[in-house]
Design a protein around this motif. Structure first.
Motif, PDB file in Angstrom:
ATOM      1  N   LEU A 353       0.697  -1.085  -0.068  1.00  0.00           N
ATOM      2  CA  LEU A 353      -0.034   0.004  -0.049  1.00  0.00           C
ATOM      3  C   LEU A 353       0.738   1.297  -0.015  1.00  0.00           C
ATOM      4  N   LEU A 354       2.199   1.009   0.420  1.00  0.00           N
ATOM      5  CA  LEU A 354       3.230   2.296   0.166  1.00  0.00           C
ATOM      6  C   LEU A 354       3.546   2.721  -1.241  1.00  0.00           C
ATOM      7  N   PRO A 355       3.586   3.804  -1.377  1.00  0.00           N
ATOM      8  CA  PRO A 355       4.339   4.488  -2.805  1.00  0.00           C
ATOM      9  C   PRO A 355       5.612   3.544  -2.765  1.00  0.00           C
ATOM     10  N   ALA A 356       5.971   3.354  -4.091  1.00  0.00           N
ATOM     11  CA  ALA A 356       7.015   2.621  -4.483  1.00  0.00           C
ATOM     12  C   ALA A 356       8.587   3.221  -3.727  1.00  0.00           C
ATOM     13  N   ARG A 357       8.424   4.590  -3.788  1.00  0.00           N
ATOM     14  CA  ARG A 357       9.465   5.122  -3.308  1.00  0.00           C
ATOM     15  C   ARG A 357      10.024   5.175  -1.907  1.00  0.00           C
ATOM     16  N   VAL A 358       8.720   4.702  -1.032  1.00  0.00           N
ATOM     17  CA  VAL A 358       8.896   4.847   0.483  1.00  0.00           C
ATOM     18  C   VAL A 358       9.399   3.491   1.095  1.00  0.00           C
ATOM     19  N   ALA A 359      10.515   3.570   1.859  1.00  0.00           N
ATOM     20  CA  ALA A 359      10.842   2.394   2.670  1.00  0.00           C
ATOM     21  C   ALA A 359      10.989   1.072   1.723  1.00  0.00           C
ATOM     22  N   PRO A 360      11.927   1.400   0.592  1.00  0.00           N
ATOM     23  CA  PRO A 360      12.148   0.178  -0.245  1.00  0.00           C
ATOM     24  C   PRO A 360      12.989  -1.044   0.538  1.00  0.00           C
ATOM     25  N   ALA A 361      13.761  -0.724   1.420  1.00  0.00           N
ATOM     26  CA  ALA A 361      14.543  -1.732   2.091  1.00  0.00           C
ATOM     27  C   ALA A 361      13.522  -2.492   3.072  1.00  0.00           C
ATOM     28  N   TRP A 362      12.641  -2.038   3.525  1.00  0.00           N
ATOM     29  CA  TRP A 362      11.524  -2.630   4.418  1.00  0.00           C
ATOM     30  C   TRP A 362      10.894  -3.480   3.470  1.00  0.00           C
ATOM     31  N   ARG A 363      10.221  -2.985   2.375  1.00  0.00           N
ATOM     32  CA  ARG A 363       9.606  -3.877   1.619  1.00  0.00           C
ATOM     33  C   ARG A 363      10.402  -4.990   0.879  1.00  0.00           C
ATOM     34  N   ALA A 364      11.596  -4.781   0.776  1.00  0.00           N
ATOM     35  CA  ALA A 364      12.380  -6.081   0.054  1.00  0.00           C
ATOM     36  C   ALA A 364      12.573  -6.970   1.329  1.00  0.00           C
ATOM     37  N   ALA A 365      12.806  -6.386   2.694  1.00  0.00           N
ATOM     38  CA  ALA A 365      13.062  -7.493   3.626  1.00  0.00           C
ATOM     39  C   ALA A 365      12.014  -8.089   3.749  1.00  0.00           C
ATOM     40  N   THR A 366      10.730  -7.363   3.782  1.00  0.00           N
ATOM     41  CA  THR A 366       9.505  -8.291   4.122  1.00  0.00           C
ATOM     42  C   THR A 366       9.127  -9.411   3.090  1.00  0.00           C
ATOM     43  N   GLU A 367       9.412  -9.097   1.762  1.00  0.00           N
ATOM     44  CA  GLU A 367       9.149  -9.979   0.725  1.00  0.00           C
ATOM     45  C   GLU A 367      10.163 -11.133   0.900  1.00  0.00           C
ATOM     46  N   ARG A 368      11.247 -10.624   1.318  1.00  0.00           N
ATOM     47  CA  ARG A 368      12.433 -11.662   1.445  1.00  0.00           C
ATOM     48  C   ARG A 368      12.455 -12.579   2.481  1.00  0.00           C
ATOM     49  N   ASP A 369      12.097 -12.311   3.689  1.00  0.00           N
ATOM     50  CA  ASP A 369      12.459 -12.940   4.891  1.00  0.00           C
ATOM     51  C   ASP A 369      11.193 -13.272   5.656  1.00  0.00           C
ATOM     52  N   VAL A 370       9.950 -12.647   5.286  1.00  0.00           N
ATOM     53  CA  VAL A 370       9.036 -13.170   6.423  1.00  0.00           C
ATOM     54  C   VAL A 370       7.925 -14.079   5.376  1.00  0.00           C
ATOM     55  N   ALA A 371       7.955 -15.488   5.646  1.00  0.00           N
ATOM     56  CA  ALA A 371       7.325 -16.420   4.896  1.00  0.00           C
ATOM     57  C   ALA A 371       5.809 -16.418   5.605  1.00  0.00           C
ATOM     58  N   PRO A 372       4.996 -16.725   4.453  1.00  0.00           N
ATOM     59  CA  PRO A 372       3.478 -16.913   5.048  1.00  0.00           C
ATOM     60  C   PRO A 372       3.348 -18.356   5.511  1.00  0.00           C
ATOM     61  N   THR A 373       2.272 -18.664   6.253  1.00  0.00           N
ATOM     62  CA  THR A 373       1.802 -20.137   6.346  1.00  0.00           C
ATOM     63  C   THR A 373       1.013 -20.637   5.154  1.00  0.00           C
ATOM     64  N   PRO A 374       0.989 -21.680   5.157  1.00  0.00           N
ATOM     65  CA  PRO A 374       0.051 -22.309   3.995  1.00  0.00           C
ATOM     66  C   PRO A 374      -1.550 -21.630   4.312  1.00  0.00           C
ATOM     67  N   SER A 375      -2.371 -22.100   3.505  1.00  0.00           N
ATOM     68  CA  SER A 375      -3.517 -21.470   3.547  1.00  0.00           C
ATOM     69  C   SER A 375      -4.660 -22.601   4.087  1.00  0.00           C
ATOM     70  N   PHE A 376      -5.916 -22.174   3.951  1.00  0.00           N
ATOM     71  CA  PHE A 376      -7.256 -23.094   4.589  1.00  0.00           C
ATOM     72  C   PHE A 376      -7.940 -23.456   3.517  1.00  0.00           C
ATOM     73  N   VAL A 377      -8.660 -24.660   3.753  1.00  0.00           N
ATOM     74  CA  VAL A 377      -9.939 -25.129   3.075  1.00  0.00           C
ATOM     75  C   VAL A 377     -11.107 -25.006   4.224  1.00  0.00           C
ATOM     76  N   HIS A 378     -12.245 -24.343   3.928  1.00  0.00           N
ATOM     77  CA  HIS A 378     -13.271 -24.532   4.980  1.00  0.00           C
ATOM     78  C   HIS A 378     -14.334 -25.322   4.229  1.00  0.00           C
ATOM     79  N   LEU A 379     -15.310 -25.925   5.316  1.00  0.00           N
ATOM     80  CA  LEU A 379     -16.520 -26.502   4.768  1.00  0.00           C
ATOM     81  C   LEU A 379     -17.535 -26.149   5.767  1.00  0.00           C
ATOM     82  N   TRP A 380     -18.507 -25.400   5.357  1.00  0.00           N
ATOM     83  CA  TRP A 380     -19.826 -25.096   6.255  1.00  0.00           C
ATOM     84  C   TRP A 380     -20.834 -26.009   5.932  1.00  0.00           C
TER      85      TRP A 380
END
Length: 607
Positions: A353-380
């Motif tokens: 959501l940040l403009p591309a010029r803002v905090a590029p190092a933070w953006r790169a570190a987030t994409e590189r170092d913070v891994a997401p968990t797998p996702s979900f399947v739901h049944l109602w």
């Protein structure tokens, strides 16, 4: 274990590292502003600029709602912007015909009475009220082993299960060894926490945490911050536990809390949960009206305090002037100006959501170092309730690929662990008369990669949904064997549902593990983060705590101290409240499946 410890190294000092950030403390002292008239509506449909707020909050998950409710209670002018039509984020409720469905959490604790639960302390502080039903356990089913047992809360009931499958001596040793960790994890009332170092020293570290760390470190013969912020697997090492069942139970609780095994889950969360589940007089809670009722109560408290919650208000960009966040731009082009921006979006979507010029190092570190968990399947499933006994347990965990045996799959193996809730057994208003509604979900083990190429309108997607729901149907059949025949309403949720409706990066449950978790602060002045991307991580209590940390830091210290004084007896700390708590409206349970009528402590082969 060594690899996990390496990954967690950066998080171990977060409780104390706030003190090292004192130079940033001056950025946390916003002026109070007059309250606005209460309003909860869709965003304006014009490319206009709103008047300034003290804070704009992106997203109405429990982190955002708790933060917004507290800021509004402090007299600040707040607007919460939610993209969805419902508030609550991953915990919102929604309707399908005459059925009310929970999208998120099934197990709640510490919410029906004043306690050390972060969510309960926020609700007490702002006057948000929800009715609760209490109960005492859930069913556990191992389909591979053909066995089932009941997890009954309290200090003694679960020992019968451990005696059947493991070493009860090691179980007792574990509970005794973690008592100092439980005491330390509960030593500070969550409402005393702040994200600014100097305020944190005054409200939390000095009066509560330092004395607790000193005394509990001596009792545990270990440095308590390592046990609290390190991996929960260290709790077993502390007690010299190697029994397979006890270790699996630690993994199970950790996975239920965070979507990760014990070697990748914060120790404080698992210690707190073990202590709370097995204390004298323990009980569990469920909110009348479902999880959505809790979100709505928090949203109502924001409006009552003179601030706003807007739904269908999709934020497209965070406005940054220089290096200072000054508001947001919505998808319709309108702007909402504010002196502070708090993002309850996940960390990956926040940096986008940040403009591309803002905090590029933070953006790169987030994409590189913070891994997401797998996702979900739901049944109602909405189903015919004829002949469903009133004492059928509401909650169940089902292992398709095993839990008890030596050949059981790993706790986080794909298509193994499923969590089931049938809340209409507690709250008949959630379904039509004579009907029930069940929610079953696969906990954080569905790979997004298998879905990301699909078009949600295609036949391929429809066929994949049906195939993905099949293991969930089998899990439900462990509890209600003829549920397919009884079914009248069926909804399947997928990783793409998580991505498109909940705005979750790659349909994720949140960050994988605790390395890389934020602490509410960002490299952008005036931008803060709350929710499951922040320490202490995933889950309702953790999300609520993240909202407390930031809201209190954005309030003048004097206002925070006055709130703590005003809460009085509701400001619980330590374990003393355990003896004071009495379960309101207790509901009897004990039947773990249709066709089974054994008492709650009976074990053995499934029928």
């Amino acid at each position: 274990m060594a690899a996990a410890s390496s990954q967690l190294r950066g998080a171990r000092w977060q409780l104390l590292a706030l003190l090292l950030c004192a130079l940033r403390a001056s950025s946390f002292a916003p002026r109070s502003a007059p309250r606005s008239a209460a309003r909860r509506s869709a965003p304006r449909r014009a490319a206009a600029t709103d008047e300034a707020y003290d804070a704009v909050i992106i997203g109405s998950g429990f982190g955002g709602l708790c933060c917004g409710a507290l800021l509004a209670h402090y007299g600040q002018r707040v607007v919460v912007l939610e993209s969805h039509e419902h508030v609550g984020g991953c915990a919102h409720g929604f309707r399908r015909g005459a059925y009310t469905l929970d999208s998120g959490p099934s197990l709640w604790a510490g919410c029906s009475v004043p306690s050390t639960s972060p969510l309960r302390q926020v609700m007490d502080a702002v006057g948000a009220e929800v009715d609760w039903v209490t109960y005492d356990g859930w069913g556990v089913h191992d389909l591979r082993a053909g066995e089932a047992f009941r997890m009954s809360v309290g200090p003694e009931a679960f020992e019968a299960v451990v005696r059947q499958y493991g070493d009860v001596g090691q179980w007792r040793r574990l509970l005794a060894a973690i008592e100092p960790v439980v005491d330390a994890s509960m030593a500070c009332p969550p409402m005393a926490l702040r994200a600014d170092p100097l305020g944190f020293l005054r409200t939390a570290l000095g009066p509560y945490l330092l004395p607790a760390i000193a005394s509990t470190s001596v009792r545990a013969r270990a440095f308590m911050p390592d046990l609290l912020t390190g991996p929960a697997a260290a709790l077993a090492d502390l007690a010299d536990v190697d029994d397979a069942f006890v270790l699996k139970w630690l993994d199970y609780l950790a996975f239920a809390l965070s979507g990760r095994p014990a070697d990748d889950t914060v120790g404080a969360a698992v210690a707190y949960t073990l202590g709370d589940l097995h204390r004298p007089g323990a009980f569990l809670d469920y909110p009348v009206g479902g999880s959505g009722a809790v979100a709505e109560a928090l949203a109502a408290s924001i409006a009552k305090a003179g601030s706003e919650v807007r739904t269908r208000a999709h934020v497209a960009e965070i406005l940054v002037e220089g290096n200072e966040a000054r508001g947001v731009r919505l998808r319709d082009g309108s702007e909402v100006r504010a002196r502070r921006v708090v993002s309850n979006a996940d960390i990956w979507n926040t940096v986008k959501l940040l403009p591309a010029r803002v905090a590029p190092a933070w953006r790169a570190a987030t994409e590189r170092d913070v891994a997401p968990t797998p996702s979900f399947v739901h049944l109602w499933v909405g189903f015919d309730g004829a002949d469903i006994p009133a004492d059928l347990d509401v909650h169940h965990t089902v292992f398709n690929e095993g839990f008890l045996g030596d050949d059981a799959a790993a706790i986080d193996a794909r298509e193994n662990m499923y969590i089931i809730s049938i809340p209409s057994l507690f709250d008949a208003a959630l379904s039509p008369e004579g009907k029930h509604v069940a929610h079953c979900y696969a906990a954080a083990h569905e790979p997004f990669e298998a879905w990301e190429h699909l078009d949600r309108t295609s036949q391929e997607y429809k066929a994949k949904k049906e195939a993905a729901a099949e293991p969930l149907w089998r899990a439900l059949e462990a509890v209600v064997p003829d549920i397919r025949k009884r079914s009248e309403m069926v909804v399947v949720g997928t990783p793409l549902t998580h991505r498109d409706f909940l705005r979750r990066h790659r349909g994720s449950y949140g960050p994988s593990g605790v390395s890389g978790l934020a602490n509410g602060l960002t490299p952008v002045d005036g931008l803060y983060t709350v929710g499951d991307s922040n320490f202490p991580g995933i889950g309702v209590p953790a999300a609520a705590a993240s909202g407390i940390l930031v809201a209190n830091a954005l309030a003048p210290l004097g206002d925070h101290l006055r709130l703590l004084d005003a809460m009085g007896a509701d400001l619980k700390a330590g374990t003393a409240w355990w003896g004071e708590a009495a379960p309101p409206n207790p509901v009897a349970g004990g039947r773990i499946a249709l066709g089974r009528s054994e008492p709650a402590d009976t074990l053995g082969r499934a029928a």
